[in-house]
Design an enzyme around this catalytic site. Structure first.
Site, PDB file in Angstrom:
ATOM      1  N   ARG A 246       0.928  -1.167   0.162  1.00 37.20           N
ATOM      2  CA  ARG A 246      -0.142  -0.031  -0.004  1.00 37.20           C
ATOM      3  C   ARG A 246       0.969   1.329   0.011  1.00 37.20           C
ATOM      4  O   ARG A 246       1.783   1.328   0.809  1.00 37.20           O
ATOM      5  CB  ARG A 246      -0.835  -0.113   1.072  1.00 37.20           C
ATOM      6  N   HIS A 250      -1.802   2.823   6.591  1.00 38.83           N
ATOM      7  CA  HIS A 250      -2.736   1.892   6.941  1.00 38.83           C
ATOM      8  C   HIS A 250      -4.312   2.322   6.694  1.00 38.83           C
ATOM      9  O   HIS A 250      -5.291   1.682   5.935  1.00 38.83           O
ATOM     10  CB  HIS A 250      -2.725   1.349   8.211  1.00 38.83           C
ATOM     11  N   TYR A 260       7.432   3.899  10.359  1.00 36.43           N
ATOM     12  CA  TYR A 260       8.086   2.332  10.137  1.00 36.43           C
ATOM     13  C   TYR A 260       8.487   2.024   8.904  1.00 36.43           C
ATOM     14  O   TYR A 260       8.988   0.814   8.605  1.00 36.43           O
ATOM     15  CB  TYR A 260       6.804   1.659  10.737  1.00 36.43           C
TER      16      TYR A 260
END
Lengths: 343, 326
Positions: A246, A250, A260
């Site tokens: 993606r 999220h 991250y």
């Protein structure tokens, strides 16, 4: 890992090239472009507070659209929260998807003949349910397939194992698609599991699995088609691990992927953009042009605006409506509670 | 009419409905060839085949999820959770999924599922088998919860549960499975869900109970009547969600005193809900506070001290006396 097109859109596996007509190939490209534009618009609308919950999909179009395109409208889709595009391409009206995002009860009211369940929020619940839907098709001797999606993180859930194991035990016509987008919100796959691949988890359930390049729409289509045909032919369930990414966060609820994911990692996946790759392939065969692209972009913008207007026009749901939908027949105590909300 | 134990009445109900409606399916751990660990499904696989009555892999969430999926496609699943204590494993599928299906799909999909599970103390089962966890289910909107106390009710209520178009949790107290026989018709009949029964008329005290505690209440009431001539009216709830508050209020208006008796721990269960509702609807008819007689708020102590922990006839009588004295 199954791949048909390389990152430049060149065919690397001629033998596996799916038998698709020019129109079918163009339709897949149209859906991918449409979905990318719709995703961009949905992100903006969410930021403006005009949609509720939204999980961006850019980067996963090949995985989503390639797999859905390999199914038939009679096949039953159990999507997870990110799988809104598949649900819409399988028949869920877009304005209802917007209503679902806002928490309106009409959102999940699928029109007659649309074989889609409202997207699942609980990680893995759709997998055990898909086993049940698939068993129902087998018991009814219907040549239909249940297909469902889960993320890489979802494969850590007990329900994932229970669902694929049940489907295997009953040889039920189910297709399980893991969209491995590398991160369960922020946790990378290698911290989720010591398993080398997620596809290999199928071995425990005794069902076949395949790992595909999830940025290659023809590879995803091809693998899913085979799985669907196996299921339809009574040969039982399969698992597909689609390696994808993606590009965005999220969800739109505050996730920041720069916490991250490295820039290098993001860029390495951007280079594999499924739209760029498939466009190059189609252009090489004179099946796609700049004009086609622009036309779809306009079409998508208009469609999203119209769907939004239709969603906006839907009267806000009421508490009595909510109470009414709890049971077929309202119990007395709920009837009394309902009365408290009627002015 | 035949004399049946509760387990036989349950088998008979399942048999009737499997015969009547081809969309009824029965499954769970060991329910097929073995006929269930309590023999509740004995002979049914032989009679209806392994497409209608079948064993599942050992996984409660899988069983409940399978039921949700089958219900989505028009079947009426009866899913057995082998012991109610294992329900935690399946709670998402029951409370988070099936009971929400009508809401999530705006009524497009429903969950006509019956979850059956044995439960209840006093039979010396291992840990996590006897627990009365029904309070967990009461907090679940969209789910009905039935607990019969005798063979006749068990059959009529189970048939109603199977024919209901919403999910119903049907709890079977293990101590009642074979502890009594009653006249039960072989043919199908229904008892309405959500309706309590006055199983012992009385004028001095209303006692609300369900499941095995109905029998403890009856025993205490008979003893009370003989020894002191005081008459307790006993209401068997039969369905604990929804609760038939009307029958309870009617009785309280007559007796002006009430106790609620449950086998489960005290806090936030069915008894707490009933007390709250009596306060809401009949406070001015009461001559004293409504008392609860329950197990203490501890984990279920399997085997050794079960009998001391569960509400006994003596404890129930003490509760009656306290309610009357107030």
């Amino acid at each position: 890992m199954l791949q048909i097109l390389d990152v430049d859109g060149h065919v690397v596996n001629e033998a596996l090239l799916p038998q698709l007509s020019h129109d079918e190939l163009r339709a897949i490209m149209r859906k991918m472009v449409f979905t990318r534009i719709w995703d961009q618009r949905a992100i903006k609308l969410t930021r403006q507070g005009r949609l509720g919950f939204y999980a961006p999909v850019a980067g996963q179009e090949a995985s989503m659209i390639g797999s859905e395109a390999a199914t038939s409208k009679e096949d039953f889709l159990l999507p997870s929260y990110r799988d809104v595009p598949q649900a819409v391409w399988h028949g869920w009206p877009m304005y209802q998807a917007f209503l679902y995002s806002r928490g309106h009860v009409h959102g999940g009211q699928m029109p007659e003949g649309v074989n889609v369940l409202m997207p699942q929020i609980i990680i893995g619940a759709q997998i055990v349910q898909a086993a049940g839907v698939a068993l129902a098709f087998k018991l009814k001797k219907e040549k239909r397939v249940a297909f469902t999606y889960i993320g890489d993180g979802g494969t850590s859930q007990g329900d994932f194992y229970e669902g694929i194991n049940f489907a295997g035990a009953y040889q039920a016509p189910a297709v399980f698609i893991i969209q491995n987008n590398q991160f369960a919100i922020s946790v990378p796959v290698h911290l989720q599991t010591a398993a080398e691949t997620l596809a290999q988890k199928a071995a425990a359930a005794g069902i076949p699995s395949e790992r595909v390049d999830g940025m290659d729409v023809l590879a995803v289509y091809s693998a899913t088609k085979r799985a669907v045909e196996r299921a339809r032919a009574g040969e039982g369930p399969s698992l597909i691990e689609s390696m994808t990414f993606r590009f965005g966060p999220h969800t739109m609820s505050g996730d920041d992927p720069t916490r991250y994911r490295s820039k290098e990692l993001e860029e390495s996946w951007q280079r594999r953009d499924p739209l760029v790759r498939f466009r190059a392939y189609l252009e090489g065969q004179s099946l796609w042009s700049q004009a086609d692209e622009e036309a779809v972009i306009e079409e998508a913008k208009t469609a999203v605006s119209e769907a939004l207007a239709k969603a906006d026009a839907q009267p806000k749901m009421t508490v009595p409506e909510l109470i009414d939908v709890m049971f077929e027949q309202l119990p007395d105590d709920l009837r009394a509670q309902r009365a408290e909300f009627v002015k | 009419m035949a004399q049946m134990t509760m387990i036989q009445a349950i088998t008979s109900a399942l048999d009737n409905e499997l015969a009547r409606d081809p969309s009824v399916l029965l499954f769970g751990e060991d329910v097929g060839q073995s006929g269930g660990v309590f023999r509740a499904t004995d002979g049914l696989q032989k009679k209806y085949g392994d497409q209608r009555v079948f064993d599942t892999p050992l996984a409660e969430s899988g069983i409940a999820g399978l039921a949700t999926g089958l219900a989505l496609q028009g079947f009426r699943p009866i899913a057995e959770i082998q012991f109610f204590g294992f329900v935690f494993e399946a709670m998402d599928e029951i409370a988070g999924q099936a009971a929400r299906m009508r809401f999530r799909s705006g009524g497009r999909y429903t969950s006509p599922i019956v979850y059956r599970a044995p439960f209840g103390g006093g039979v010396k089962t291992p840990e996590m088998h006897a627990d009365s966890l029904e309070g967990l289910l009461l907090q679940t909107p969209g789910l009905k919860v039935v607990i019969p106390s005798n063979p006749y009710d068990a059959k009529g209520l189970l048939i109603s549960a199977i024919r209901d178009n919403d999910p119903v949790f049907f709890l079977e107290h293990m101590k009642l499975y074979r502890s009594m026989r009653a006249e039960v018709p072989e043919e199908a009949y229904t008892l309405p869900l959500g309706k309590a029964a006055v199983v012992r008329p009385g004028k001095d005290l209303t006692v609300v109970a369900y499941g095995a505690m109905v029998h403890t209440a009856l025993k205490a009431a008979d003893q009370w009547s003989k020894q002191k001539g005081v008459e307790a009216e006993i209401i068997d709830l039969r369905t604990i969600s929804p609760i038939d508050i009307e029958t309870i209020i009617e009785s309280v208006k007559k007796t002006n005193r009430a106790v609620v008796l449950q086998e489960a721990q005290r806090t936030a269960g069915a008894a707490a809900e009933i007390v709250a509702q009596i306060n809401e609807h009949a406070l001015y008819h009461l001559e004293g506070p409504v008392k609860r007689i329950t197990a203490p708020d501890t984990v279920y102590p399997y085997a050794q001290i079960e009998e001391e922990w569960l509400p006994s006839t003596e404890r129930v009588l003490t509760g009656f006396e306290a309610a009357l004295a107030l």
